[in-house]
Every structure is written in C-alpha cells, then in structure tokens.
Design an enzyme around this catalytic site. Structure first.
Site, PDB file in Angstrom:
ATOM      1  N   PHE A   4     -15.924  21.507  12.736  1.00 20.27           N
ATOM      2  CA  PHE A   4     -16.560  21.565  11.423  1.00 20.27           C
ATOM      3  C   PHE A   4     -15.576  21.654  10.276  1.00 20.27           C
ATOM      4  CE2 PHE A   4     -16.041  26.171  12.213  1.00 20.27           C
ATOM      5  CZ  PHE A   4     -15.556  26.598  10.992  1.00 20.27           C
ATOM      6  N   SER A  59     -12.419  25.793  18.965  1.00 20.60           N
ATOM      7  CA  SER A  59     -11.929  27.121  19.331  1.00 20.60           C
ATOM      8  C   SER A  59     -11.318  27.099  20.729  1.00 20.60           C
ATOM      9  CB  SER A  59     -13.074  28.138  19.289  1.00 20.60           C
ATOM     10  OG  SER A  59     -13.994  27.878  20.342  1.00 20.60           O
ATOM     11  N   CYS A  74      -6.695  25.752  11.718  1.00 21.57           N
ATOM     12  CA  CYS A  74      -5.885  26.314  12.804  1.00 21.57           C
ATOM     13  C   CYS A  74      -4.421  26.424  12.427  1.00 21.57           C
ATOM     14  CB  CYS A  74      -6.054  25.485  14.077  1.00 21.57           C
ATOM     15  SG  CYS A  74      -5.534  23.774  13.895  1.00 21.57           S
TER      16      CYS A  74
END
Length: 490
Positions: A155, A232, A287
């Site tokens: 996302f 993730s 990230c």
C-alpha cells in the site's frame, strides 16, 4: 453502499486489455486516509478470477516473447512520455488513496519514470555472450523470458513499487499479473490503461484485485513461474515459503528497522534535517525510514537541533496521513508504551487533528529519547513518523545494537570522519548503507534490496541484477564445418 455516489467508479479487474466485471466477488470499501471517507470499492476476486488473468497472459506470451526486445522497448519509450504527461493526475491519485503529500506523491511517480527509463536500456544489457570455444565450434548464451510472472505490491507506494516489476519483467519478454494492495487499487488501474495507450498488447499485463485469497492463489497457481512480493516480513516469509514450495522463483521483500548512527562530529544541521526527513517522509510508511537513531557519545546538540527540525513538520501540510485508523491507533500505542517504560517524549504526535479533515488518519512527528534496546519500539517496525533515540558510549556498542536487530534493509552513519564511516560500512548488517544520507535508496541501475529478514530469495527485482530473476539462461553450441580437426572439445 451506492457505488455510483463514490468519488471514483468501483474498481474492476483488468484482463486481456479490458476492465472486466467479477459478479461473484464481494466488494470491499476503499478509504482515503486523508479524510477517512469511502472513495471507491474493489472486488475481492477469487482463484477463478486469477485463473482467467493467467490464461490471458499465457495467450499473449508467444507473440510478446517472440517480439525482438528492441521492439518491445519502444512501447516503454512511449509509456514514459505518458507518465510525464499525466504526472499531476497520477500524483493526485496516489495522494488520494495513500495519504502522501502531493510532493511525495509526485516524487513517487518521478521514480516510476526513472524505473521505466532503465527498462528502456535493457537491450544494451542482455545482448548475450558468444565465443568460439574450439575450432569450428561456437557457444552462445542468451537470456529468455520465464513466461507468466506475478507481482504482489504493497500500500505504501501505489505507483512506484509496481514499476519495480512491470517495466523490467515485460521488456524482458514476460507477461505479468499484478495484484495491488486492497488499500490502494486506483493507481494500478491507471498504470494498465496508460500501458495500453502506449501500445502494450492485450494480455501482457493483467490486474487482479483482492485480499490474501489472491496472494495464496498466486503462490499456488501452476502456470505462474515467478513471484515478487513487497510488504511486511511475516507475510513475506509466508509468501516465499508457499511460492517456493510450489517450485516457483520468488523474491519477497519484507519490513525493516533501520538504524541511523549519529556521531558527535556529525554536521548538526545536515544531520538533523536528514534524520527528521528520514523518520517522517511518507509518514514513516516506507521500509527505508530511519525509525531508530543511535546517538554515540554526547550528541545532545544534534538531538536539540533535530527536535527543532521535526517541529517544522506539520500534519496536513508537509506531513501526510498514515494508511488507516488501525495504523494510527497502533503507532500511538507504541509511543504510549515507550513512555510508560521510561522513555522521554521530546515531541509528541499523538492525537494529531487536521482542520477540515478531522476524520483523517494523522500522526504528528514524534521524537522519543532514552529508549532502551529491550523496548518494543526499539525492536519492532512501527511504520509511522516516529523516531526512537537510543544512547551508547562507543561506536561498537551502536553497531552491536544495529547488528542485533533481525532486519537488514538499511543503516546510515552521520560523521565527518571518513575512517569511521568506512568502519560502519564494513560492519553494519544491512544491504543498503548511507553515509550522511538518511534514506540510502539506490538509483538505477543499482538494485533495491536488503539482508536478513528484510529480504527472502536470491537476485533482485529491480536494477541490473533483476535480469537474472526475470529471465532464464539458454546455452547453444553449434558446429558447421565437418572438415575441422576434432578434439575433446568438438
């Protein structure tokens, strides 16, 4: 819900060059995190919907892969001009569905342009190898596409991350199924439409919307040869194990806990502005965010300057929203728990409200000092505009903290000492290192990718090294002259 009253029409899958209905699929609301309002709806596709997309890709593959790469790349030259033409509209779409500021959204699309530019250079990088290995005997090595491949996107970068895979995978001759995040499906539709306008043949790119059901179906589908995933770490592990157990290639990029090591000799203004931007850019939802600063020795003067810089970051102005109400609550819970455990909140972003967007999902910039390595905020990926500051006496102690974290996406050091910078470069356990740079993202042709639990699988999906992931090697040996002397090699 009345779909015709929504700001954007209900999303449909994109298969064989056309948007298609999925009558058996339930609809999921799509929210704008800027306001909390429902702006669209998308289908929760089934495995049968995925199979239709794979069949369309299979049908397109023979002609597409047979097209010379110099011809395939012409489509992406045209596509690059369309990205530039529609830059503002594409950035607005990213902002609406993700919550970024407009400048951040535009930068994301600009990165997509760069990724497309790199794909246009691939004909010069996949020329193959040729050698006369013995008298009259020639050996040749060529890169060939895999077939149907899949990309599962997150996302946080609705436009950029799909461009990590689409241009390279397609220019190299594959056909692709894209599964965007169910939170941000709008950009994927526009990407498919622009590629069709650029001349991409029907079926070469297909978009299938859905939740984990489609992710699992991609991992299991027997006709998908390779899978890329960005998300993730817990889900990346599951995807990697499931895809590879089905004998597919897979690169799964996971989360991160990036450490910024700040030494006393660091340039105060440059360090403060870089660290503040690293922890708050894209609302910390990347990230590569610098979520943990490790101050080595006396760095109070830099911390003070950092707080000054962070105060200039204002929700709704130069700080976007986080993706959901649940994310906002989770981020604020990390702050509360750290404070209860003894950390000192120097700048508190809890309870942020943007006038006119009171129902939006905002967290203000947050700086927390005197965090200890055992706290959850020091160990887990917060994914918000929050910086945890740890303190050490020596650089080796700081590196020990960095090395002990299970992730390995990025690390950075702020110093004016070349020897100390080199020491960190050599000893930090991360795939991407910054020196006086808070977000050390490589530019093309260098590939993106971390170490440890930030990446599962070999090769990369971006940059020059992505060629090996998206292709397979074919070796050919030929001999035409029977009069040549025969030896053990011929």
């Amino acid at each position: 819900m009345e779909t015709q009253a929504l700001k954007y029409p209900a999303i449909r899958n994109y298969v064989a060059g056309q948007p298609i209905d999925t009558p058996a699929a339930a609809l999921l609301d799509v929210f704008s995190p800027l306001s909390g309002a429902v702006i669209s709806a998308m289908p929760l596709s089934t495995a049968a919907d995925l199979d239709a997309a794979v069949k369309a890709a299979q049908a397109a593959f023979p002609a597409w892969s047979a097209m010379p790469i110099k011809e395939r790349v012409q489509i992406f030259y045209r596509y690059k001009t369309l990205l530039e033409r529609d830059m503002t509209a594409l950035a607005d779409l990213v902002r609406e569905e993700n919550g970024k500021t407009f400048d951040e959204a535009r930068a994301e699309v600009e990165k997509a342009v760069e990724l497309t530019e790199f794909a246009c250079s691939l004909p010069q990088l996949v020329q193959g190898e040729f050698l006369e290995v013995s008298k009259g005997v020639e050996a040749r090595a060529e890169r060939k596409p895999l077939g149907v491949v899949a990309s599962i996107a997150p996302f946080n970068f609705p436009n950029m991350v799909p461009h990590w895979t689409i241009p390279n995978a397609l220019v190299l001759g594959n056909c692709l199924v894209l599964k965007p995040s169910e939170k941000v499906p709008l950009s994927a539709v526009k990407i498919a439409e622009l590629l069709k306008e650029a001349g991409l043949p029907d079926g070469v790119l297909n978009v299938v919307n859905g939740d984990k059901t489609i992710v699992e179906a991609i991992c299991d589908h027997p006709d998908i040869q390779a899978v890329s995933f960005v998300g993730s770490t817990p889900i990346a592990k599951v995807v990697y194990i499931r895809a590879t157990s089905n004998l597919k290639r897979c690169v799964a990029l996971g989360g991160a806990k990036n450490h910024l090591l700040v030494l006393p000799d660091a340039h105060p203004e440059m360090t403060a502005s870089n660290v503040a931007a690293s922890m708050s850019g894209c609302a910390g939802q990347r990230c590569m965010a610098g979520s943990t600063m490790v101050g080595v020795g006396n760095v109070d003067h830099i911390v003070n300057k950092l707080v000054e810089e962070a105060r200039k970051i204002v929700p709704g102005q130069n700080l976007g929203s986080v993706i959901s109400r649940e994310a906002k609550e989770r981020i604020e819970r990390y702050i509360t728990e750290a404070e209860a455990a003894g950390a000192k909140v120097l700048l508190d972003g809890r309870g942020a409200v943007v006038p006119g967007h009171e129902d939006g999902y905002y967290v203000g910039p947050t700086v927390i000092d005197y965090v200890t390595p055992d706290m959850a905020i020091a160990q887990e990926e917060v994914f918000g505009p929050v910086l945890a500051i740890l303190r050490t006496k020596t650089l080796d102690e700081a590196l020990a903290i960095e090395n002990a974290n299970p992730y390995g996406n990025a690390a950075a050091v702020f110093t004016q000492s070349g020897s100390l910078a080199r020491y960190v470069m050599d000893h930090a356990s991360a795939g991407m290192i910054g020196v006086n740079i808070g977000v050390p993202v490589p530019r093309e042709p260098f590939s993106f990718g971390g170490w440890n639990e930030s990446k599962f699988g070999a090769c990369d999906i971006t940059g020059k090294s992505s060629i090996e992931f998206w292709t397979q090697l074919k070796k050919t040996t030929t001999k035409w002259n029977p009069e040549s002397r025969v030896n053990w090699m011929s």
